[in-house]
Design a protein around this motif. Structure first.
Motif, mmCIF file in Angstrom:
data_model
loop_
_atom_site.group_PDB
_atom_site.id
_atom_site.type_symbol
_atom_site.label_atom_id
_atom_site.label_comp_id
_atom_site.label_asym_id
_atom_site.label_seq_id
_atom_site.Cartn_x
_atom_site.Cartn_y
_atom_site.Cartn_z
ATOM 1 N N SER A 105 -17.313 -41.615 115.639
ATOM 2 C CA SER A 105 -16.635 -40.890 116.713
ATOM 3 C C SER A 105 -15.217 -41.416 116.935
ATOM 4 O O SER A 105 -14.277 -40.643 117.116
ATOM 5 N N LEU A 106 -15.061 -42.726 116.913
ATOM 6 C CA LEU A 106 -13.728 -43.312 117.084
ATOM 7 C C LEU A 106 -12.816 -42.973 115.916
ATOM 8 O O LEU A 106 -11.625 -42.705 116.101
ATOM 9 N N THR B 47 -11.669 -39.369 116.254
ATOM 10 C CA THR B 47 -10.668 -39.313 117.317
ATOM 11 C C THR B 47 -9.333 -39.869 116.841
ATOM 12 O O THR B 47 -8.272 -39.292 117.103
ATOM 13 N N ARG B 48 -9.367 -40.975 116.103
ATOM 14 C CA ARG B 48 -8.135 -41.570 115.567
ATOM 15 C C ARG B 48 -7.453 -40.596 114.609
ATOM 16 O O ARG B 48 -6.237 -40.401 114.651
ATOM 17 N N ALA C 290 -5.781 -37.798 116.439
ATOM 18 C CA ALA C 290 -4.591 -38.268 117.167
ATOM 19 C C ALA C 290 -3.361 -38.351 116.266
ATOM 20 O O ALA C 290 -2.243 -38.449 116.771
ATOM 21 N N SER D 113 -13.910 -33.390 121.978
ATOM 22 C CA SER D 113 -14.131 -34.450 122.963
ATOM 23 C C SER D 113 -15.091 -35.471 122.384
ATOM 24 O O SER D 113 -16.103 -35.110 121.796
ATOM 25 N N ALA D 114 -14.775 -36.742 122.524
ATOM 26 C CA ALA D 114 -15.695 -37.811 122.157
ATOM 27 C C ALA D 114 -16.269 -38.371 123.447
ATOM 28 O O ALA D 114 -15.540 -38.734 124.353
#
Length: 54
Positions: free
Chosen positions: A34-35, A38-39, A42, A52-53
């Motif tokens: 998940s991270l 998201t990274r 971004a 959305s995480a």
């Protein structure tokens, strides 16, 4: 991050613990994935749906 705000979003969620029938790092792996997604988003990548995480 999402282009289309009238569509349902994409949500990632996980747990931080390891369950007895899962692999050794199943909870931690879900958090890392998940991270990492998201990274990546971004960096400027745009999705059609809102992300959305949780």
């Amino acid at each position: 991050m999402g282009k289309t705000k009238d569509q349902p979003g994409l949500m990632m969620e996980t747990h931080t613990d390891t369950v007895s029938n899962g692999v050794h790092f199943d909870g931690a792996f879900g958090v890392i994935v998940s991270l990492e997604v998201t990274r990546f988003l971004a960096t400027g990548y745009t999705t059609k749906k809102i992300f959305s995480a949780v």
